[in-house]
Design a protein around this motif. Structure first.
Motif, PDB file in Angstrom:
ATOM      1  N   MET A   1       0.844  -1.186   0.000  1.00  0.00           N
ATOM      2  CA  MET A   1       0.000   0.000   0.000  1.00  0.00           C
ATOM      3  C   MET A   1       0.886   1.244   0.000  1.00  0.00           C
ATOM      4  N   PRO A   2       0.408   2.384  -0.600  1.00  0.00           N
ATOM      5  CA  PRO A   2       1.193   3.622  -0.591  1.00  0.00           C
ATOM      6  C   PRO A   2       1.400   4.144   0.825  1.00  0.00           C
ATOM      7  N   PHE A   3       2.542   4.759   1.067  1.00  0.00           N
ATOM      8  CA  PHE A   3       2.833   5.267   2.402  1.00  0.00           C
ATOM      9  C   PHE A   3       1.765   6.245   2.883  1.00  0.00           C
ATOM     10  N   ASN A   4       1.273   7.089   2.000  1.00  0.00           N
ATOM     11  CA  ASN A   4       0.297   8.106   2.415  1.00  0.00           C
ATOM     12  C   ASN A   4      -0.996   7.501   2.951  1.00  0.00           C
ATOM     13  N   ASP A   5      -1.282   6.234   2.614  1.00  0.00           N
ATOM     14  CA  ASP A   5      -2.490   5.593   3.131  1.00  0.00           C
ATOM     15  C   ASP A   5      -2.417   5.349   4.638  1.00  0.00           C
ATOM     16  N   LEU A   6      -1.218   5.477   5.226  1.00  0.00           N
ATOM     17  CA  LEU A   6      -1.074   5.279   6.665  1.00  0.00           C
ATOM     18  C   LEU A   6      -1.579   6.467   7.471  1.00  0.00           C
ATOM     19  N   ALA A   7      -1.915   7.553   6.780  1.00  0.00           N
ATOM     20  CA  ALA A   7      -2.388   8.748   7.494  1.00  0.00           C
ATOM     21  C   ALA A   7      -3.634   8.460   8.315  1.00  0.00           C
ATOM     22  N   GLN A   8      -4.480   7.535   7.831  1.00  0.00           N
ATOM     23  CA  GLN A   8      -5.704   7.204   8.569  1.00  0.00           C
ATOM     24  C   GLN A   8      -5.403   6.519   9.904  1.00  0.00           C
ATOM     25  N   TYR A   9      -4.155   6.029  10.044  1.00  0.00           N
ATOM     26  CA  TYR A   9      -3.739   5.411  11.298  1.00  0.00           C
ATOM     27  C   TYR A   9      -2.862   6.345  12.129  1.00  0.00           C
ATOM     28  N   GLY A  10      -2.738   7.582  11.700  1.00  0.00           N
ATOM     29  CA  GLY A  10      -1.959   8.560  12.456  1.00  0.00           C
ATOM     30  C   GLY A  10      -0.488   8.601  12.107  1.00  0.00           C
ATOM     31  N   VAL A  11      -0.076   7.891  11.043  1.00  0.00           N
ATOM     32  CA  VAL A  11       1.324   7.871  10.623  1.00  0.00           C
ATOM     33  C   VAL A  11       1.458   8.725   9.366  1.00  0.00           C
ATOM     34  N   THR A  12       2.156   9.841   9.473  1.00  0.00           N
ATOM     35  CA  THR A  12       2.381  10.731   8.341  1.00  0.00           C
ATOM     36  C   THR A  12       3.877  10.980   8.178  1.00  0.00           C
ATOM     37  N   TYR A  13       4.222  11.619   7.070  1.00  0.00           N
ATOM     38  CA  TYR A  13       5.634  11.915   6.799  1.00  0.00           C
ATOM     39  C   TYR A  13       6.246  12.754   7.909  1.00  0.00           C
ATOM     40  N   ASN A  14       5.468  13.692   8.451  1.00  0.00           N
ATOM     41  CA  ASN A  14       5.987  14.588   9.486  1.00  0.00           C
ATOM     42  C   ASN A  14       6.188  13.895  10.833  1.00  0.00           C
ATOM     43  N   THR A  15       5.579  12.727  11.017  1.00  0.00           N
ATOM     44  CA  THR A  15       5.754  12.015  12.291  1.00  0.00           C
ATOM     45  C   THR A  15       6.985  11.114  12.270  1.00  0.00           C
ATOM     46  N   LEU A  16       7.630  10.970  11.122  1.00  0.00           N
ATOM     47  CA  LEU A  16       8.809  10.111  11.010  1.00  0.00           C
ATOM     48  C   LEU A  16      10.046  10.828  11.515  1.00  0.00           C
ATOM     49  N   ILE A  17      11.019  10.055  11.981  1.00  0.00           N
ATOM     50  CA  ILE A  17      12.307  10.617  12.370  1.00  0.00           C
ATOM     51  C   ILE A  17      13.103  10.892  11.086  1.00  0.00           C
ATOM     52  N   PRO A  18      14.121  11.739  11.150  1.00  0.00           N
ATOM     53  CA  PRO A  18      14.869  12.105   9.929  1.00  0.00           C
ATOM     54  C   PRO A  18      15.367  10.926   9.114  1.00  0.00           C
ATOM     55  N   ASN A  19      15.898   9.899   9.763  1.00  0.00           N
ATOM     56  CA  ASN A  19      16.394   8.739   9.008  1.00  0.00           C
ATOM     57  C   ASN A  19      15.283   8.047   8.238  1.00  0.00           C
ATOM     58  N   GLN A  20      14.102   7.982   8.845  1.00  0.00           N
ATOM     59  CA  GLN A  20      12.969   7.364   8.164  1.00  0.00           C
ATOM     60  C   GLN A  20      12.507   8.212   6.982  1.00  0.00           C
ATOM     61  N   GLN A  21      12.541   9.534   7.145  1.00  0.00           N
ATOM     62  CA  GLN A  21      12.167  10.422   6.044  1.00  0.00           C
ATOM     63  C   GLN A  21      13.122  10.266   4.870  1.00  0.00           C
ATOM     64  N   VAL A  22      14.419  10.146   5.165  1.00  0.00           N
ATOM     65  CA  VAL A  22      15.406   9.933   4.103  1.00  0.00           C
ATOM     66  C   VAL A  22      15.111   8.640   3.358  1.00  0.00           C
ATOM     67  N   ALA A  23      14.749   7.589   4.103  1.00  0.00           N
ATOM     68  CA  ALA A  23      14.440   6.304   3.463  1.00  0.00           C
ATOM     69  C   ALA A  23      13.222   6.418   2.555  1.00  0.00           C
ATOM     70  N   ILE A  24      12.207   7.138   3.002  1.00  0.00           N
ATOM     71  CA  ILE A  24      11.007   7.329   2.179  1.00  0.00           C
ATOM     72  C   ILE A  24      11.341   8.144   0.935  1.00  0.00           C
ATOM     73  N   ASN A  25      12.137   9.191   1.103  1.00  0.00           N
ATOM     74  CA  ASN A  25      12.514  10.025  -0.041  1.00  0.00           C
ATOM     75  C   ASN A  25      13.319   9.242  -1.071  1.00  0.00           C
ATOM     76  N   SER A  26      14.184   8.327  -0.609  1.00  0.00           N
ATOM     77  CA  SER A  26      15.005   7.550  -1.535  1.00  0.00           C
ATOM     78  C   SER A  26      14.170   6.576  -2.359  1.00  0.00           C
ATOM     79  N   ARG A  27      12.939   6.354  -1.943  1.00  0.00           N
ATOM     80  CA  ARG A  27      12.036   5.455  -2.670  1.00  0.00           C
ATOM     81  C   ARG A  27      10.945   6.212  -3.408  1.00  0.00           C
ATOM     82  N   GLY A  28      11.211   7.503  -3.658  1.00  0.00           N
ATOM     83  CA  GLY A  28      10.277   8.289  -4.473  1.00  0.00           C
ATOM     84  C   GLY A  28       9.396   9.235  -3.714  1.00  0.00           C
TER      85      GLY A  28
END
Length: 206
Positions: A1-28
């Motif tokens: 499932m797309p990462f943005n679909d996790l918003a309904q569970y309270g998980v968004t890009y802004n809630t990730l730690i910097p290392n996790q954000q880098v990992a998401i960015n490296s995958r598009g």
């Protein structure tokens, strides 16, 4: 499932730690990166666990000229069997088929020393679908650990009322390493090497 679909569970890009954000960015980025979401559910099958534990404590006073020596041994054997519809893959996680604890000790005249060896057979520690790999479960290697503990009761040894007991312990004397792997022994997941630990202390009553 797309990462943005996790918003309904309270998980968004802004809630990730910097290392996790880098990992998401490296995958598009959040719109393109995909994630795997799993949830536990009860199945209709059965998992039957049977075990046998054997223990043996043997003082060696009858065979040695020095009093106070002895050995103690405990062995545990576990068998797991899944049955019924939906039971494929049923397993009690972190339950080894065999464990063994052997100790050699001396206790006499205010002195105490114990050398203990622990063995645990490798076992499955997590179900499949690890890190997005559908068929990869996690397993742990066989583990061995040697510990040493000792004490000297100064009150008894020196005949001094109220004196403390001196203790000295070594944990992981053999410098053992805990290791887990993905499905195949050559696919290491984690390796933990804590090293030896030494402890010197005094124990007394007030």
């Amino acid at each position: 499932m797309p990462f943005n679909d996790l918003a309904q569970y309270g998980v968004t890009y802004n809630t990730l730690i910097p290392n996790q954000q880098v990992a998401i960015n490296s995958r598009g980025g959040p719109d393109a990166a995909t994630v795997v979401m799993t949830r536990s559910r009860n199945a209709s099958g059965e998992l039957r666990i049977r075990g046998l534990e054997l223990g043996w404590v043997q003082p060696l006073d009858k065979w040695l000229p020095w009093k106070g020596f002895g050995i103690s041994e405990t062995a545990t054997f576990i068998n797991q069997r899944a049955s019924g519809e939906g039971s494929n893959g049923f397993v009690a996680l972190g339950v080894p088929k065999r464990t063994n604890n052997l100790s050699v000790y001396y206790e006499n005249h205010g002195y105490q020393a114990r050398l203990s060896h622990t063995f645990s057979k490798g076992s499955q520690v997590a179900n499949a679908n690890q890190n997005g790999i559908t068929q990869a479960a996690l397993f742990g290697d066989d583990y061995k650990q040697l510990d040493f503990s000792s004490s000297v009761d100064l009150e008894h040894v020196l005949d001094k009322e109220g004196w403390p007991t001196l203790t000295f312990d070594i944990v992981n004397l053999n410098d053992g390493t805990r290791r887990s792997y993905f499905q195949f022994p050559n696919a290491t997941m984690s390796e933990y090497k804590p090293g030896r630990s030494y402890a010197l202390g005094l124990r007394m009553k007030f």
